[in-house]
Scaffold this motif. Structure first.
Motif, PDB file in Angstrom:
ATOM      1  N   VAL A   1       0.857  -1.185   0.000  1.00  9.16           N
ATOM      2  CA  VAL A   1       0.000   0.000   0.000  1.00  9.16           C
ATOM      3  C   VAL A   1       0.890   1.230   0.000  1.00  9.16           C
ATOM      4  O   VAL A   1       1.971   1.239   0.584  1.00  9.16           O
ATOM      5  N   VAL A   2       0.417   2.255  -0.677  1.00 13.28           N
ATOM      6  CA  VAL A   2       1.120   3.533  -0.692  1.00 13.28           C
ATOM      7  C   VAL A   2       0.580   4.359   0.466  1.00 13.28           C
ATOM      8  O   VAL A   2      -0.631   4.428   0.672  1.00 13.28           O
ATOM      9  N   VAL A   3       1.480   4.958   1.227  1.00 21.51           N
ATOM     10  CA  VAL A   3       1.112   5.760   2.388  1.00 21.51           C
ATOM     11  C   VAL A   3       1.453   7.216   2.099  1.00 21.51           C
ATOM     12  O   VAL A   3       2.576   7.534   1.711  1.00 21.51           O
ATOM     13  N   ASP A   4       0.468   8.082   2.292  1.00 23.66           N
ATOM     14  CA  ASP A   4       0.650   9.515   2.094  1.00 23.66           C
ATOM     15  C   ASP A   4       0.953  10.158   3.446  1.00 23.66           C
ATOM     16  O   ASP A   4       0.175  10.029   4.385  1.00 23.66           O
ATOM     17  N   PHE A   5       2.076  10.845   3.538  1.00 22.62           N
ATOM     18  CA  PHE A   5       2.514  11.412   4.815  1.00 22.62           C
ATOM     19  C   PHE A   5       2.140  12.890   4.984  1.00 22.62           C
ATOM     20  O   PHE A   5       2.732  13.583   5.791  1.00 22.62           O
TER      21      PHE A   5
ATOM     22  N   PRO B   1       6.198   9.959   8.747  1.00 23.52           N
ATOM     23  CA  PRO B   1       6.581   8.559   8.885  1.00 23.52           C
ATOM     24  C   PRO B   1       7.061   8.194  10.294  1.00 23.52           C
ATOM     25  O   PRO B   1       6.731   7.121  10.790  1.00 23.52           O
ATOM     26  N   ASP B   2       7.825   9.067  10.937  1.00 27.81           N
ATOM     27  CA  ASP B   2       8.326   8.736  12.275  1.00 27.81           C
ATOM     28  C   ASP B   2       7.188   8.632  13.290  1.00 27.81           C
ATOM     29  O   ASP B   2       7.214   7.787  14.188  1.00 27.81           O
TER      30      ASP B   2
ATOM     31  N   ASN C   1      12.363  10.966   1.033  1.00 24.75           N
ATOM     32  CA  ASN C   1      12.408  12.315   1.598  1.00 24.75           C
ATOM     33  C   ASN C   1      11.885  13.358   0.621  1.00 24.75           C
ATOM     34  O   ASN C   1      11.653  14.491   0.983  1.00 24.75           O
ATOM     35  N   LYS C   2      11.710  12.962  -0.617  1.00 28.56           N
ATOM     36  CA  LYS C   2      11.386  13.923  -1.661  1.00 28.56           C
ATOM     37  C   LYS C   2       9.901  14.216  -1.810  1.00 28.56           C
ATOM     38  O   LYS C   2       9.506  15.359  -1.916  1.00 28.56           O
TER      39      LYS C   2
END
Length: 159
Positions: A113-117, A122-123, A145-146
């Motif tokens: 799954v793609v996770v949108d931050f 993320p941390d 990081n991009k």
């Protein structure tokens, strides 16, 4: 120290060590401990092996109904997770323990799954998963990081 316990079913011997300890709120459950157990499987249906394994630790096993095959001539002195890892590697399985039950599926059922931050960094997501006890180091969250997205891959119950 190696512990042992013998279970018998239909011309099969599955020796699983069990130290008899019962987990309490302040101890590590036997499955999650570093205790090593002697396993010997002569010939047994893989689903039966997994159910007996869970039973020996007092853990509910949820084995996908499509898993089939026989475990033959299997031996080793392993921790609980090492036993599942070895079976998984040899029989193309994937497993996940949520602290209550162990879920076993074919590795082909793993998904990503793609996770949108944008809302949760993320941390923070990783810290929350660890705090809830649902994080598994075998299935790492990959991030960039991009562009503020990440990918999480693992068995269906984990994802």
């Amino acid at each position: 120290m190696i512990n042992s316990k013998l279970l018998r079913s239909a011309a099969v011997i599955l020796a699983i060590g069990f130290n008899g300890a019962v987990a309490t709120a302040n101890t590590t459950p036997a499955f999650e401990s570093d205790d090593r157990y002697k396993y010997t499987i002569l010939s047994q249906d893989i689903g039966d092996v997994l159910i007996e394994f869970g039973s020996s630790f007092g853990i509910s096993m949820n084995v996908d109904g499509t898993i089939a095959g026989r475990v033959s001539n299997f031996q080793g002195v392993l921790t609980g997770p090492e036993f599942l890892d070895r079976l998984s590697n040899e029989y193309s399985l994937s497993w996940y323990y949520d602290g209550i039950s162990i879920y076993v599926t074919p590795a082909s059922a793993n998904r990503s799954v793609v996770v949108d931050f944008k809302k949760v960094p993320p941390d923070v997501l990783e810290a929350t998963r660890k705090e809830l006890g649902v994080s598994d180091d075998r299935f790492k969250l990959r991030t960039t990081n991009k562009n503020g997205i990440g990918v999480l891959t693992g068995p269906p119950r984990y994802i």
